[in-house]
Design an enzyme around this catalytic site. Structure first.
Site, PDB file in Angstrom:
ATOM      1  N   CYS A   1       6.169  64.143  39.592  1.00  0.00           N
ATOM      2  CA  CYS A   1       6.867  65.357  39.171  1.00  0.00           C
ATOM      3  C   CYS A   1       7.311  65.300  37.719  1.00  0.00           C
ATOM      4  CB  CYS A   1       8.054  65.622  40.093  1.00  0.00           C
ATOM      5  SG  CYS A   1       7.553  65.777  41.801  1.00  0.00           S
TER       6      CYS A   1
ATOM      7  N   ASN B   1       8.993  72.786  45.721  1.00  0.00           N
ATOM      8  CA  ASN B   1       8.677  71.744  44.747  1.00  0.00           C
ATOM      9  C   ASN B   1       7.163  71.642  44.591  1.00  0.00           C
ATOM     10  OD1 ASN B   1       8.056  69.298  43.513  1.00  0.00           O
ATOM     11  ND2 ASN B   1       9.601  68.114  44.607  1.00  0.00           N
TER      12      ASN B   1
ATOM     13  N   HIS C   1      12.597  70.296  36.613  1.00  0.00           N
ATOM     14  CA  HIS C   1      11.667  70.199  37.735  1.00  0.00           C
ATOM     15  C   HIS C   1      12.341  70.832  38.951  1.00  0.00           C
ATOM     16  CE1 HIS C   1       9.160  68.888  40.882  1.00  0.00           C
ATOM     17  NE2 HIS C   1       9.925  67.901  41.278  1.00  0.00           N
TER      18      HIS C   1
HETATM   19  N1  ACO Z   1      16.473  70.782  59.019  1.00  0.00           N
HETATM   20  C1  ACO Z   1      17.618  70.505  59.689  1.00  0.00           C
HETATM   21  N2  ACO Z   1      18.238  69.327  59.598  1.00  0.00           N
HETATM   22  C2  ACO Z   1      17.695  68.378  58.799  1.00  0.00           C
HETATM   23  C3  ACO Z   1      16.510  68.609  58.083  1.00  0.00           C
HETATM   24  C4  ACO Z   1      15.888  69.868  58.215  1.00  0.00           C
HETATM   25  N3  ACO Z   1      14.755  70.179  57.552  1.00  0.00           N
HETATM   26  N4  ACO Z   1      16.220  67.492  57.373  1.00  0.00           N
HETATM   27  C5  ACO Z   1      17.186  66.592  57.625  1.00  0.00           C
HETATM   28  N5  ACO Z   1      18.073  67.133  58.498  1.00  0.00           N
HETATM   29  C6  ACO Z   1      19.272  66.533  59.029  1.00  0.00           C
HETATM   30  C7  ACO Z   1      19.226  65.024  59.007  1.00  0.00           C
HETATM   31  O1  ACO Z   1      18.592  64.525  60.162  1.00  0.00           O
HETATM   32  C8  ACO Z   1      20.675  64.649  58.927  1.00  0.00           C
HETATM   33  O2  ACO Z   1      21.217  64.716  60.228  1.00  0.00           O
HETATM   34  P1  ACO Z   1      22.283  63.610  60.714  1.00  0.00           P
HETATM   35  O3  ACO Z   1      23.463  63.772  59.783  1.00  0.00           O
HETATM   36  O4  ACO Z   1      22.546  64.001  62.119  1.00  0.00           O
HETATM   37  O5  ACO Z   1      21.589  62.289  60.544  1.00  0.00           O
HETATM   38  C9  ACO Z   1      21.317  65.775  58.121  1.00  0.00           C
HETATM   39  O6  ACO Z   1      20.376  66.889  58.202  1.00  0.00           O
HETATM   40  C10 ACO Z   1      21.568  65.440  56.682  1.00  0.00           C
HETATM   41  O7  ACO Z   1      20.410  64.806  56.142  1.00  0.00           O
HETATM   42  P2  ACO Z   1      20.329  64.348  54.640  1.00  0.00           P
HETATM   43  O8  ACO Z   1      19.031  63.661  54.402  1.00  0.00           O
HETATM   44  O9  ACO Z   1      21.586  63.646  54.258  1.00  0.00           O
HETATM   45  O10 ACO Z   1      20.321  65.781  53.917  1.00  0.00           O
HETATM   46  P3  ACO Z   1      20.524  66.079  52.392  1.00  0.00           P
HETATM   47  O11 ACO Z   1      21.656  66.997  52.213  1.00  0.00           O
HETATM   48  O12 ACO Z   1      20.463  64.819  51.555  1.00  0.00           O
HETATM   49  O13 ACO Z   1      19.211  66.911  52.053  1.00  0.00           O
HETATM   50  C11 ACO Z   1      17.086  66.642  50.989  1.00  0.00           C
HETATM   51  C12 ACO Z   1      17.941  66.325  52.217  1.00  0.00           C
HETATM   52  C13 ACO Z   1      16.999  68.165  50.883  1.00  0.00           C
HETATM   53  C14 ACO Z   1      15.707  66.063  51.177  1.00  0.00           C
HETATM   54  C15 ACO Z   1      17.789  66.070  49.731  1.00  0.00           C
HETATM   55  O14 ACO Z   1      18.127  64.719  49.939  1.00  0.00           O
HETATM   56  C16 ACO Z   1      16.933  66.173  48.490  1.00  0.00           C
HETATM   57  O15 ACO Z   1      16.605  67.247  48.033  1.00  0.00           O
HETATM   58  N6  ACO Z   1      16.586  65.024  47.881  1.00  0.00           N
HETATM   59  C17 ACO Z   1      15.771  65.003  46.711  1.00  0.00           C
HETATM   60  C18 ACO Z   1      14.341  65.049  47.131  1.00  0.00           C
HETATM   61  C19 ACO Z   1      13.395  65.299  46.000  1.00  0.00           C
HETATM   62  O16 ACO Z   1      13.725  65.951  45.053  1.00  0.00           O
HETATM   63  N7  ACO Z   1      12.175  64.787  46.172  1.00  0.00           N
HETATM   64  C20 ACO Z   1      11.099  65.088  45.345  1.00  0.00           C
HETATM   65  C21 ACO Z   1      11.101  64.334  44.047  1.00  0.00           C
HETATM   66  S1  ACO Z   1       9.785  64.880  43.100  1.00  0.00           S
HETATM   67  C22 ACO Z   1       8.302  64.007  43.341  1.00  0.00           C
HETATM   68  O17 ACO Z   1       7.991  63.108  42.592  1.00  0.00           O
HETATM   69  C23 ACO Z   1       7.361  64.412  44.474  1.00  0.00           C
END
Ligand code: ACO
Length: 335
Positions: free
Chosen positions: A117, A289, A259
């Site tokens: 990314c 993304n 990004h």
């Molecule tokens: N729907 C419903 N619930 C979900 C989902 C979903 N799609 N995904 C996870 N949950 C649940 C989890 O199981 C967890 O439940 P629990 O508390 O009972 O265990 C809860 O929601 C919270 O999960 P987290 O992982 O803590 O959620 P967070 O608020 O961190 O959001 C996310 C997750 C959106 C992935 C976030 O961490 C994020 O955006 N991270 C950055 C990712 C990113 O930018 N990646 C790409 C980089 S670019 C590249 O090079 C490809």
């Protein structure tokens, strides 16, 4: 028109393209246990465009590139170099040369660049070196990715995030001032495991005593929380460093284009830099993304909407797998 033959950089054209097919959050909720409300509130994403089997990175990248070439008022035959930033080439040997052929850019040399990314920022910085040395005059920088091919569609923690698309810009040599005012790029391989699309193979014996690895690339794996923390810490810092190189401070910036990974990341970075939300360009709701494509798609849409105008100061920053991250500060247009 741009005065050529200098060793300054002007960014004179942009274009973008995305597949027509759209997957909504409600559609995703039919595949995994999630909801529109959860996805919107945690990421800002509503839709993502997904490529069908008849679409390709080359095809969408070529459409984006044609639009950028047309805006820059040059011919494909004028292009000296094509850099395709992608992690999802149609062919592992590279897709840039195929795009060169599809464009009719017969004079250009073309190669792929992989920095996930951060790819678009890394490609822009790479292009700048060729212009600053006087080697090339007209360079096409493309960010194009079809991540949907590599998403684990059963994994709700990552399948909600990604979409497909392509964006492109034309960089031209000019002797009337260098518009790339500052940049910084980084990588940290100690955190490589946080985000992978890795080849895994088992030993296959060819003949007695000689084995090779036979396997396949595995779907995207991501430690979302770790990437989130990394982005919030490193992106404001790298933008500050690029601004320092440019001799500027954040208040001088007209537009911030990050990004498009998560709206919450964009909001936190802007807040850390004290940049008003009106200056933050976001289209994550529509595309999710799109990896290397996300910054040039957002840039192009803002240019075509008349938001970004010639002379505007823009800060861009990419971050992602590698881990890699980087920022560039530039002035849009040829005046
Ligand atoms: N729907 C419903 N619930 C979900 C989902 C979903 N799609 N995904 C996870 N949950 C649940 C989890 O199981 C967890 O439940 P629990 O508390 O009972 O265990 C809860 O929601 C919270 O999960 P987290 O992982 O803590 O959620 P967070 O608020 O961190 O959001 C996310 C997750 C959106 C992935 C976030 O961490 C994020 O955006 N991270 C950055 C990712 C990113 O930018 N990646 C790409 C980089 S670019 C590249 O090079 C490809």
């Amino acid at each position: 028109m741009l005065k050529r033959s200098g060793t300054g950089i002007a960014i004179t054209g942009s274009g973008s393209a995305a597949p027509a097919g759209i997957l909504t959050n409600d559609d995703l909720a039919k595949i995994v246990d999630t909801s529109d409300e959860w996805i919107k509130s945690r990421t800002g994403i509503k839709n993502r465009h997904l490529a069908t089997a008849s679409e390709s990175v080359c095809q969408i990248s070529t459409v984006a590139a044609q639009k950028a070439i047309s805006m820059a008022q040059i011919d494909a035959a004028d292009i000296d170099l094509i850099i395709l930033a992608t992690s999802t080439p149609d062919d592992l040997f590279g897709s840039a040369s195929k795009i060169q052929n599809m464009l009719g850019a017969s004079k250009a040399v073309a190669f792929d660049l992989t920095a996930a990314c951060s790819g678009f920022v890394f490609a822009l910085v790479t292009a700048a070196q060729f212009i600053r040395t006087g080697a090339y005059q007209n360079i096409l920088v493309i960010g194009g990715d079809i991540l949907s091919r590599w998403v684990d569609w059963s994994d709700r923690s990552s399948n909600i995030l990604f979409g497909d698309g392509a964006g492109a810009i034309v960089c031209q040599a000019t002797d009337s001032g260098d518009r790339l005012l500052g940049f910084e790029i980084y990588s940290d391989g100690t955190k490589n495991d946080c985000l992978t699309l890795a080849y895994q193979g088992g030993d296959r014996e060819l003949i007695d005593g000689i084995s090779i690895a036979k396997g396949a690339y595995q779907p995207i794996w991501m430690n979302g929380r770790e990437i989130y923390r990394f982005a919030i810490a490193k992106v404001p810092e790298v933008i500050e460093k690029a601004l320092f190189r440019a001799g500027l401070t954040a208040d001088a910036i007209d537009w911030l284009i990050l990004h498009q990974a998560n709206q919450r990341i964009m909001d936190a970075v802007a807040e850390r830099l004290n940049i008003e939300s009106e200056k933050v360009i976001s289209n994550i709701a529509e595309y999710g993304n799109t990896s290397a494509a996300s910054i040039p798609i957002a840039l192009d849409e803002a240019v075509r909407a008349g938001k970004i105008r010639s002379g505007d100061l823009i800060a861009i920053s990419g971050f992602g797998a590698g881990l890699t991250w980087g920022a560039a500060i530039f002035q849009w247009g040829d005046r």
